[in-house]
Design a protein around this motif. Sequence first.
Motif, PDB file in Angstrom:
ATOM      1  N   ILE A  15     -42.136  43.791  -8.216  1.00 28.74           N
ATOM      2  CA  ILE A  15     -40.557  43.585  -8.386  1.00 28.74           C
ATOM      3  C   ILE A  15     -40.285  42.261  -8.970  1.00 28.74           C
ATOM      4  N   VAL A  16     -39.469  42.083  -9.876  1.00 22.27           N
ATOM      5  CA  VAL A  16     -39.588  40.651 -10.412  1.00 22.27           C
ATOM      6  C   VAL A  16     -37.832  40.500  -9.770  1.00 22.27           C
ATOM      7  N   GLY A  17     -37.528  39.517  -8.892  1.00 20.40           N
ATOM      8  CA  GLY A  17     -36.111  39.235  -8.628  1.00 20.40           C
ATOM      9  C   GLY A  17     -36.130  39.619  -7.135  1.00 20.40           C
ATOM     10  N   THR A  18     -35.645  38.796  -6.274  1.00 22.54           N
ATOM     11  CA  THR A  18     -35.166  39.108  -4.903  1.00 22.54           C
ATOM     12  C   THR A  18     -33.763  39.086  -4.516  1.00 22.54           C
ATOM     13  N   GLY A  19     -32.938  39.700  -5.531  1.00 22.22           N
ATOM     14  CA  GLY A  19     -31.389  39.743  -5.221  1.00 22.22           C
ATOM     15  C   GLY A  19     -31.127  41.120  -4.573  1.00 22.22           C
ATOM     16  N   ILE A  20     -30.037  41.599  -4.666  1.00 23.58           N
ATOM     17  CA  ILE A  20     -29.576  42.870  -3.644  1.00 23.58           C
ATOM     18  C   ILE A  20     -30.399  44.155  -4.446  1.00 23.58           C
ATOM     19  N   ALA A  21     -30.653  44.026  -5.866  1.00 21.99           N
ATOM     20  CA  ALA A  21     -31.492  45.197  -6.139  1.00 21.99           C
ATOM     21  C   ALA A  21     -33.020  44.829  -6.046  1.00 21.99           C
ATOM     22  N   GLY A  22     -33.626  43.843  -5.913  1.00 21.89           N
ATOM     23  CA  GLY A  22     -35.296  43.712  -5.891  1.00 21.89           C
ATOM     24  C   GLY A  22     -35.335  44.130  -4.383  1.00 21.89           C
ATOM     25  N   LEU A  23     -34.608  43.506  -3.535  1.00 17.56           N
ATOM     26  CA  LEU A  23     -34.762  43.686  -2.004  1.00 17.56           C
ATOM     27  C   LEU A  23     -34.676  44.940  -1.602  1.00 17.56           C
ATOM     28  N   LEU A  39     -42.981  41.086  -4.452  1.00 14.28           N
ATOM     29  CA  LEU A  39     -41.914  40.466  -4.993  1.00 14.28           C
ATOM     30  C   LEU A  39     -42.090  39.117  -5.733  1.00 14.28           C
ATOM     31  N   TYR A  40     -41.676  39.113  -6.798  1.00 13.04           N
ATOM     32  CA  TYR A  40     -41.778  37.691  -7.646  1.00 13.04           C
ATOM     33  C   TYR A  40     -40.411  37.214  -7.733  1.00 13.04           C
ATOM     34  N   GLU A  41     -40.155  35.955  -7.447  1.00 15.12           N
ATOM     35  CA  GLU A  41     -38.845  35.272  -7.533  1.00 15.12           C
ATOM     36  C   GLU A  41     -38.910  33.912  -7.960  1.00 15.12           C
ATOM     37  N   ALA A  51     -21.143  33.587  -3.180  1.00 11.13           N
ATOM     38  CA  ALA A  51     -19.942  33.472  -2.554  1.00 11.13           C
ATOM     39  C   ALA A  51     -19.484  35.053  -1.893  1.00 11.13           C
ATOM     40  N   SER A  52     -18.466  35.615  -2.050  1.00 11.21           N
ATOM     41  CA  SER A  52     -18.293  36.954  -1.539  1.00 11.21           C
ATOM     42  C   SER A  52     -18.711  38.007  -2.511  1.00 11.21           C
ATOM     43  N   ILE A  53     -19.343  38.887  -1.991  1.00  3.14           N
ATOM     44  CA  ILE A  53     -19.769  40.192  -2.699  1.00  3.14           C
ATOM     45  C   ILE A  53     -19.123  41.435  -1.848  1.00  3.14           C
ATOM     46  N   THR A  54     -18.895  42.309  -2.729  1.00  9.57           N
ATOM     47  CA  THR A  54     -18.213  43.730  -2.198  1.00  9.57           C
ATOM     48  C   THR A  54     -18.984  44.775  -2.361  1.00  9.57           C
ATOM     49  N   GLY A 167     -37.787  45.336 -13.127  1.00  7.45           N
ATOM     50  CA  GLY A 167     -37.260  44.140 -13.452  1.00  7.45           C
ATOM     51  C   GLY A 167     -35.808  44.072 -12.731  1.00  7.45           C
ATOM     52  N   ALA A 168     -35.922  43.299 -11.660  1.00 10.29           N
ATOM     53  CA  ALA A 168     -34.546  43.237 -10.595  1.00 10.29           C
ATOM     54  C   ALA A 168     -34.145  41.944 -10.861  1.00 10.29           C
ATOM     55  N   ASP A 169     -34.240  41.302 -12.171  1.00 17.65           N
ATOM     56  CA  ASP A 169     -34.133  39.683 -12.092  1.00 17.65           C
ATOM     57  C   ASP A 169     -32.711  39.462 -12.810  1.00 17.65           C
ATOM     58  N   SER A 173     -32.134  38.555 -17.170  1.00 15.88           N
ATOM     59  CA  SER A 173     -33.291  39.213 -16.802  1.00 15.88           C
ATOM     60  C   SER A 173     -34.531  38.668 -17.955  1.00 15.88           C
ATOM     61  N   GLY A 174     -35.458  38.027 -17.023  1.00 19.88           N
ATOM     62  CA  GLY A 174     -36.603  37.823 -18.382  1.00 19.88           C
ATOM     63  C   GLY A 174     -37.505  38.965 -18.422  1.00 19.88           C
ATOM     64  N   VAL A 175     -37.435  40.100 -17.675  1.00 18.05           N
ATOM     65  CA  VAL A 175     -38.232  41.103 -17.967  1.00 18.05           C
ATOM     66  C   VAL A 175     -37.661  42.034 -19.007  1.00 18.05           C
ATOM     67  N   PHE A 193     -13.216  30.685  -9.798  1.00 22.40           N
ATOM     68  CA  PHE A 193     -13.278  29.471  -8.836  1.00 22.40           C
ATOM     69  C   PHE A 193     -13.407  30.281  -7.469  1.00 22.40           C
ATOM     70  N   ARG A 194     -14.411  29.929  -6.766  1.00 24.04           N
ATOM     71  CA  ARG A 194     -14.609  30.381  -5.431  1.00 24.04           C
ATOM     72  C   ARG A 194     -14.514  29.497  -4.190  1.00 24.04           C
ATOM     73  N   GLY A 195     -13.940  29.652  -3.306  1.00 23.86           N
ATOM     74  CA  GLY A 195     -14.261  28.738  -1.929  1.00 23.86           C
ATOM     75  C   GLY A 195     -14.604  29.737  -0.865  1.00 23.86           C
ATOM     76  N   LEU A 328     -23.922  49.172  -7.275  1.00 23.86           N
ATOM     77  CA  LEU A 328     -24.729  49.662  -8.349  1.00 23.86           C
ATOM     78  C   LEU A 328     -26.315  49.247  -8.293  1.00 23.86           C
ATOM     79  N   ALA A 329     -26.441  47.959  -7.657  1.00 26.37           N
ATOM     80  CA  ALA A 329     -27.790  47.714  -7.747  1.00 26.37           C
ATOM     81  C   ALA A 329     -28.561  48.394  -6.441  1.00 26.37           C
ATOM     82  N   ILE A 330     -27.873  48.531  -5.537  1.00 27.59           N
ATOM     83  CA  ILE A 330     -28.443  49.454  -4.475  1.00 27.59           C
ATOM     84  C   ILE A 330     -28.687  50.838  -4.857  1.00 27.59           C
TER      85      ILE A 330
HETATM   86  C1  LIG Z   1     -27.804  33.049  -6.231  1.00 30.66           C
HETATM   87  C2  LIG Z   1     -26.917  34.276  -6.692  1.00 30.66           C
HETATM   88  C3  LIG Z   1     -25.522  34.257  -5.980  1.00 30.66           C
HETATM   89  C4  LIG Z   1     -24.822  35.204  -6.515  1.00 30.66           C
HETATM   90  N1  LIG Z   1     -23.644  35.027  -5.825  1.00 30.66           N
HETATM   91  C5  LIG Z   1     -22.617  36.126  -6.045  1.00 30.66           C
HETATM   92  C6  LIG Z   1     -21.332  36.294  -5.428  1.00 30.66           C
HETATM   93  O1  LIG Z   1     -21.100  35.130  -4.758  1.00 30.66           O
HETATM   94  N2  LIG Z   1     -20.565  37.439  -5.811  1.00 30.66           N
HETATM   95  C7  LIG Z   1     -21.123  38.387  -6.505  1.00 30.66           C
HETATM   96  O2  LIG Z   1     -20.163  39.393  -6.573  1.00 30.66           O
HETATM   97  N3  LIG Z   1     -22.193  38.457  -7.274  1.00 30.66           N
HETATM   98  C8  LIG Z   1     -22.876  37.334  -7.058  1.00 30.66           C
HETATM   99  N4  LIG Z   1     -24.203  37.292  -7.768  1.00 30.66           N
HETATM  100  C9  LIG Z   1     -24.336  38.452  -8.421  1.00 30.66           C
HETATM  101  C10 LIG Z   1     -24.748  39.680  -7.755  1.00 30.66           C
HETATM  102  O3  LIG Z   1     -25.732  39.445  -6.633  1.00 30.66           O
HETATM  103  C11 LIG Z   1     -25.251  40.753  -8.741  1.00 30.66           C
HETATM  104  O4  LIG Z   1     -24.429  40.754  -9.734  1.00 30.66           O
HETATM  105  C12 LIG Z   1     -25.504  42.147  -8.027  1.00 30.66           C
HETATM  106  O5  LIG Z   1     -25.507  42.050  -6.559  1.00 30.66           O
HETATM  107  C13 LIG Z   1     -26.587  42.711  -8.576  1.00 30.66           C
HETATM  108  O6  LIG Z   1     -27.757  42.260  -8.100  1.00 30.66           O
HETATM  109  P1  LIG Z   1     -29.104  41.986  -8.892  1.00 30.66           P
HETATM  110  O7  LIG Z   1     -30.169  42.020  -7.697  1.00 30.66           O
HETATM  111  O8  LIG Z   1     -29.257  42.937  -9.997  1.00 30.66           O
HETATM  112  O9  LIG Z   1     -29.244  40.607  -9.511  1.00 30.66           O
HETATM  113  P2  LIG Z   1     -28.941  39.081  -8.813  1.00 30.66           P
HETATM  114  O10 LIG Z   1     -28.344  39.225  -7.566  1.00 30.66           O
HETATM  115  O11 LIG Z   1     -28.809  38.304  -9.875  1.00 30.66           O
HETATM  116  O12 LIG Z   1     -30.559  38.807  -8.544  1.00 30.66           O
HETATM  117  C14 LIG Z   1     -31.447  38.523  -9.320  1.00 30.66           C
HETATM  118  C15 LIG Z   1     -32.793  37.574  -9.047  1.00 30.66           C
HETATM  119  O13 LIG Z   1     -33.791  37.633  -9.811  1.00 30.66           O
HETATM  120  C16 LIG Z   1     -34.179  36.357  -9.803  1.00 30.66           C
HETATM  121  N5  LIG Z   1     -34.550  36.028 -11.209  1.00 30.66           N
HETATM  122  C17 LIG Z   1     -33.788  35.891 -12.226  1.00 30.66           C
HETATM  123  N6  LIG Z   1     -34.522  35.642 -13.498  1.00 30.66           N
HETATM  124  C18 LIG Z   1     -35.940  35.581 -13.048  1.00 30.66           C
HETATM  125  C19 LIG Z   1     -37.260  35.476 -13.582  1.00 30.66           C
HETATM  126  N7  LIG Z   1     -37.323  35.347 -14.996  1.00 30.66           N
HETATM  127  N8  LIG Z   1     -38.272  35.600 -12.906  1.00 30.66           N
HETATM  128  C20 LIG Z   1     -38.329  35.673 -11.499  1.00 30.66           C
HETATM  129  N9  LIG Z   1     -37.050  35.969 -10.940  1.00 30.66           N
HETATM  130  C21 LIG Z   1     -35.909  35.607 -11.560  1.00 30.66           C
HETATM  131  C22 LIG Z   1     -32.915  35.471  -9.491  1.00 30.66           C
HETATM  132  O14 LIG Z   1     -33.194  34.299  -9.176  1.00 30.66           O
HETATM  133  C23 LIG Z   1     -32.326  36.347  -8.345  1.00 30.66           C
HETATM  134  O15 LIG Z   1     -32.735  36.180  -7.111  1.00 30.66           O
HETATM  135  C24 LIG Z   1     -25.057  36.216  -7.309  1.00 30.66           C
HETATM  136  C25 LIG Z   1     -26.448  36.256  -8.141  1.00 30.66           C
HETATM  137  C26 LIG Z   1     -27.219  35.200  -7.496  1.00 30.66           C
HETATM  138  C27 LIG Z   1     -28.564  35.277  -8.050  1.00 30.66           C
END
Ligand SMILES: Cc1cc2nc3c(=O)[nH]c(=O)nc-3n(C[C@H](O)[C@H](O)[C@H](O)COP(=O)(O)OP(=O)(O)OC[C@H]3O[C@@H](n4cnc5c(N)ncnc54)[C@H](O)[C@@H]3O)c2cc1C
Length: 434
Positions: A15-23, A39-41, A51-54, A167-169, A173-175, A193-195, A328-330
């Motif tokens: 799995i490439v990417g440790t965001g919400i989808a990858g984890l 997992l590769y990150e 910041a906040s995510i819903t 590809g969860a990146d 996405s690089g994948v 702008f988020r605080g 959606l990612a989940i």
């Molecule tokens: C650091 C970060 C903070 C975020 N903060 C918010 C937020 O505050 N509020 C919000 O609504 N959404 C935020 N997002 C976006 C949100 O998390 C996503 O839209 C949603 O959760 C879907 O998640 P995802 O796992 O598909 O992608 P993402 O959450 O974007 O995760 C993708 C992961 O892949 C890694 N990655 C990317 N390219 C490569 C590569 N070529 N090789 C290896 N790894 C790679 C990234 O570093 C990241 O960890 C954020 C994303 C990131 C990466």
Amino acid sequence: MGSLGIEQSRLQVAIVGTGIAGLTAAIALRKHPQIHVELYEKATELREIGASITLGPNGLRTLQRLGLEDCISDQVGYRGPNPISRFYRHWKTNEIIGEDFYEDVSEPLHYTARFHRGHLQQALLKHIPSEIIHLKKKLVSASVDPRDGVKMHFQDGSIATADLLIGADGIRSGVRTAFVPDFELEWSGHTAFRGIFDASLVHSIQGVPLDSTHWWGPETNFFATRLAQNLFTVQGGIYADPQDPVAIAKFRDGGRWDQEANINLLREKYVDWNPVVKALANVTPDIRYYPNYFCGSSLPTWTFGGRVTLIGDAAHAHGGAFATGGSLAIDDAYALYLALTSVFPETTSQKPSSGEILKALKLYEDTRRPHAVRLLKVVHANNEMKTKKILAETQETDEELRARAKRGSGTTWLHEHDVVKSFEEALAASSKRI
Ligand SMILES: Cc1cc2nc3c(=O)[nH]c(=O)nc-3n(C[C@H](O)[C@H](O)[C@H](O)COP(=O)(O)OP(=O)(O)OC[C@H]3O[C@@H](n4cnc5c(N)ncnc54)[C@H](O)[C@@H]3O)c2cc1C
């Protein structure tokens, strides 16, 4: 590092990417005794940025199905006192002018919750052994030998192999680039702008709602919510013509994502709004800049070389619209797990063949892609409408604004989507085709 040579008996999944989808995908797939995950990150560490995510009922329900109650509890996510998904208030008068009601949600844990993205990521990480996470691994290219497996090249010169690559990146996405090199992202014109700050800073402000609240104005919105662990967050935004060179220079290219921005951007934007919004903007100590509202078109397929697929933002670059990216990612991750386990049951000792892997990826795609296509259609139409209004310099009248808020967001189909039902429909349709 995962390689085909390590364990020939188990399906090797990278799995490439440790965001919400990858984890989420890693947690789900690791339930299968015959699947091994790595997992590769690209990040050097998994810090609490963002910041906040819903998460809506869809994503929350799926995390519960995965046994992840600890990730969706009130210690991690914030739910207001009222069982209402979204409150819309008037920008000037502060009165409630609209609500999004739940249609079919009775379990309180499934009520829409707001998280600090870092809290959610850390909660998910607790379910994954650290030794399978490889940091500083930016994927730069990948190729498939349909019979043998997938080869991944990382920026540091290292190579890994696997039977299946997910590809969860994320949005860039690089994948995806490896298999769809001409895919393009377009800036929607929106910059946020988020605080995030200690919730004690809002104690002195009269009338801050306990429920997460969207204030809608004719030209832009303001969002504020409490988060778990005594945090508070605000979000303001600017909408511009995405083709306007001044806006491009100032907003799209004017700062890096997550870069500290001038607090006056927020305070000046909301100076004429109602006293609660104005006070919230004034107590916000600092803001960060998120020019990341980029969208792409629907991909014609999510399956590449029979052994590669995409989940989360990598699969559908919808630019954060409707605050649905996390859920959606989940659901993507869970649908992929359901598809793989249906073709490759946990009791099977034999690794799936190339044909079986392809069958599972198609089943996953049939479950999720139509839903994403529908979303992307809505997002692109909304973006076009917004740009047309900006170009025509027309502003919504107060009646139109109130009517829009009264209608609500109309996104129950998204936030209450049942991924298991969609999977079962896709499975039934695929068995009829055989
Ligand atoms: C650091 C970060 C903070 C975020 N903060 C918010 C937020 O505050 N509020 C919000 O609504 N959404 C935020 N997002 C976006 C949100 O998390 C996503 O839209 C949603 O959760 C879907 O998640 P995802 O796992 O598909 O992608 P993402 O959450 O974007 O995760 C993708 C992961 O892949 C890694 N990655 C990317 N390219 C490569 C590569 N070529 N090789 C290896 N790894 C790679 C990234 O570093 C990241 O960890 C954020 C994303 C990131 C990466």
